[in-house]
Write an enzyme that holds these catalytic residues in place. Structure first.
Site, short mmCIF file in Angstrom:
data_model
loop_
_atom_site.label_atom_id
_atom_site.label_comp_id
_atom_site.label_asym_id
_atom_site.label_seq_id
_atom_site.Cartn_x
_atom_site.Cartn_y
_atom_site.Cartn_z
N HIS A 198 -3.69 -5.01 0.69
CA HIS A 198 -3.07 -5.58 1.90
C HIS A 198 -3.15 -7.11 1.88
O HIS A 198 -4.08 -7.68 2.47
CB HIS A 198 -3.77 -5.03 3.15
CG HIS A 198 -3.48 -3.59 3.40
ND1 HIS A 198 -2.39 -3.17 4.11
CD2 HIS A 198 -4.12 -2.48 3.00
CE1 HIS A 198 -2.38 -1.85 4.17
NE2 HIS A 198 -3.41 -1.40 3.49
N GLU A 205 -1.53 -9.20 3.49
CA GLU A 205 -1.35 -9.81 4.81
C GLU A 205 -2.68 -10.15 5.48
O GLU A 205 -2.75 -11.03 6.33
CB GLU A 205 -0.51 -8.88 5.72
CG GLU A 205 -1.18 -7.61 6.22
CD GLU A 205 -1.09 -6.42 5.26
OE1 GLU A 205 -0.93 -6.66 4.05
OE2 GLU A 205 -1.21 -5.27 5.71
N CYS A 226 0.83 -1.20 0.00
CA CYS A 226 0.00 0.00 0.00
C CYS A 226 0.87 1.26 0.00
O CYS A 226 1.40 1.64 -1.03
CB CYS A 226 -0.99 -0.06 1.16
SG CYS A 226 -2.42 1.00 0.86
N1 GLN Z 1 -1.91 6.73 3.01
C1 GLN Z 1 -2.03 6.00 1.80
C2 GLN Z 1 -3.40 6.14 1.17
O1 GLN Z 1 -4.35 6.51 1.82
C3 GLN Z 1 -1.72 4.53 2.03
C4 GLN Z 1 -2.71 3.84 2.91
C5 GLN Z 1 -2.22 2.50 3.40
O2 GLN Z 1 -1.03 2.22 3.38
N2 GLN Z 1 -3.12 1.66 3.88
O3 GLN Z 1 -3.54 5.87 0.00
#
Ligand code: GLN
Length: 547
Positions: free
Chosen positions: A519, A521, A385
């Site tokens: 994600h 994970e 992410c």
């Molecule tokens: N802050 C970033 C976004 O909102 C990444 C979010 C995250 O890593 N879950 O896109």
């Protein structure tokens, strides 16, 4: 297999102190019932006032776990999924905040027809409705009550489950209480008094637990077990010893040895003599205890002061280790450290670098440097992410000729190769968000499909053309930079099916360099490790052999 016309309910409360591992205990019972062929759901009832944990700091409350259907939930739901393999849903986590908002919304609509709205019956009714909702053919519904018995905000929940059992019948509801038996060194004894007090506290709100799960660092002598049973009005065989273990995946096996699942089945009058097959759990524990080698992974993040902030991540890396038969040592590094010259030496000797999800500008320059280091030194890099976004900014700045490349999350200075998403496709519908809307529950949340490029590394890893992974983000790599970034060596090998949202980038000129906008994970399980984590650890093992 579904055995009953309606589910049996099991309520799990905790007493004496917090952090007793009620979540793991509930999950382990879920795993044992699953191993016996029953269909289970696990739920968490959280007494705090936030509507969901989405707006809470990960360093206070730990990770926010995201479900397929896009709920931001308590991290215990992650344990439930990892131990039972049953995907959690929006309807599996409720908070006082959510309950009160629904009650107040009904009151404003006039749905209570002039009644005075009160905790009993209106709030307790809403809690009971939640417990019953969205169940189909489950055999058991396990509901964990967050917090510790005696907390003021937990009272409506205890009152609700007391009423629930009266309504559903004792034969359909079981109360399990998790407590602590502290060992007092100077006396050389395990103390039962805090447990007695905790059970008394429960009794004072009308709840008599039938099974006690006693967390302890020493084995409970038979005499003490009898004493607890006598004072707490519980059969001695229902006082279950829950000793500390070296790996959480040993908990189902240990609880089974203590007769936990057997006593649960006996309570409900179900056959309990046949043994469940726990071989898969035993294999995992054996692999975790006797690895053939080890690798070290650096996790360069911002919330490293509370490891619960990265709970699923740490578990997924452990699963990758189990799949490769190696121990995975985790080196948690605060990314801000890398903003000082010379600090990158902390990454010397690591076999893989992982930049996890995150929010806000603080520490980002350090993450970008870590991505650059991994690229240049050919160390396996996994960007999740935010970690993918940082790798993209690094490539744009250092190889793509955009020295001011940045994310619009950090303000308006610079060229935003990562931009705010205000619309995207969900199923057949267009989701839109105003650029200045509420923070809670407004990200791109939950499972979305992603199409994988045929000749890519991720295609080999997943062995699939299309995958479904869970998201939680507001910003996204701007697709109009694709050409520049591809020339900078980043292949856009996973895209949303409409081709608009870059979901995965990889570096064909690097042994293992993958950034994912989702994600992974969250979907890794000990009995089914996520392919990306298995592959990442395999690359780290390879890297370790080279040095
Ligand atoms: N802050 C970033 C976004 O909102 C990444 C979010 C995250 O890593 N879950 O896109």
């Amino acid at each position: 297999m579904s055995n009953f016309s309606s589910p049996r309910f099991i309520f799990i409360t905790g007493g004496v102190v917090s952090s007793l591992g009620k979540g793991i205990a509930s999950s382990a019972l879920g795993a044992l019932l699953r191993a016996r062929g029953y269909k289970v759901r696990l739920r968490k009832l959280d007494p705090y006032l936030n509507v969901d944990p989405g707006t809470m700091s990960p360093t206070q409350h730990g990770e926010v776990y995201v479900t397929d259907d896009g709920a931001e939930t308590d991290l215990d739901l992650g344990h439930y999924e990892r131990f039972t393999g049953v995907p959690s849903r929006q309807s599996d986590n409720v908070t006082s905040g959510k309950i009160y908002s629904s009650v107040i919304a009904k009151e404003r609509r006039g749905d209570y027809l002039g009644a005075t709205v009160q905790v009993i019956p209106h709030v307790t009714d809403a809690i009971k409705d939640f417990i019953r909702a969205d169940l189909t053919d489950e055999d058991f519904c396990l509901c964990e009550i967050g917090g510790t018995v005696g907390d003021i905000e937990g009272l409506p929940f205890l009152e609700a489950i007391r009423q629930f059992r009266n309504e559903m019948g004792h034969e359909n509801c079981l109360f399990i209480h998790v407590t602590l038996l502290p060992f007092i060194k100077s006396a050389g004894e395990l103390k039962t008094k805090p447990t007695q007090h905790s059970v008394r506290e429960l009794l004072s709100v009308g709840i008599q637990p039938e099974i006690l799960l006693c967390r302890s660092e020493r084995s409970i002598p038979e005499g003490e077990r009898k004493k607890i049973g006598l004072f707490c009005n519980i059969k001695p065989e229902c006082v279950i010893e829950a000793l500390d273990v070296d790996t959480i995946y040993d908990v189902p096996v240990k609880y089974h040895e203590q007769g936990f699942d057997e006593q649960v089945l006996r309570y409900f009058g179900l056959p309990a003599t046949e043994k469940p097959d726990l071989t898969p759990w035993k294999k995992i524990v054996q692999r975790a205890r006797e690895p053939e080698g080890e690798v070290t992974i650096a996790i360069v993040g911002k919330y490293t002061s509370l490891l619960d902030s990265y709970k699923s991540l740490a578990e997924a890396l452990a699963h990758g280790g189990i799949a490769n038969n190696v121990r995975v040592n985790l080196s948690w590094l605060d990314s801000q450290v890398f903003e000082k010259d010379g600090a990158l030496s902390a990454l010397d000797g690591v076999n893989g670098i992982l930049v996890p999800g995150g929010f806000g500008e603080r520490g980002t320059e350090g993450k970008i440097r870590a991505a650059q280091f991994a690229r240049e030194q050919k160390i396996p890099y996994f960007g999740i992410c935010f970690g993918m976004q940082m790798a993209v900014i690094e490539a744009a700045r250092n190889l793509g000729g955009i020295p001011t490349a940045t994310s619009s999350e950090f303000g308006s200075a610079g060229e935003a190769v990562i931009g705010l998403m205000t619309e995207w496709v969900k199923g057949n519908q267009l989701e839109t968000r105003p650029s200045n809307g509420d923070l809670g529950g407004t990200m791109r949340l939950g499972a979305y499909p992603c199409a994988l490029q045929k000749d890519s590394k991720v295609h080999q890893i997943y062995r699939a053309d299309r995958i479904n992974e869970r998201h939680r983000h507001r910003y996204e790599v701007n697709i109009t930079y694709r050409d520049i970034l591809e020339k900078a060596g980043l292949r856009f090998c996973g895209l949303s099916p409409d081709g608009q949202l870059p979901e995965i980038v990889e570096r064909p000129d690097h042994p293992w360099f993958i950034g994912v906008q989702f994600h992974p994970e969250l979907k890794s399980q000990p009995l089914a490790p996520h392919p990306l984590f298995t592959s990442f650890i395999e690359a780290a093992v390879h890297q370790a052999r080279l040095v």
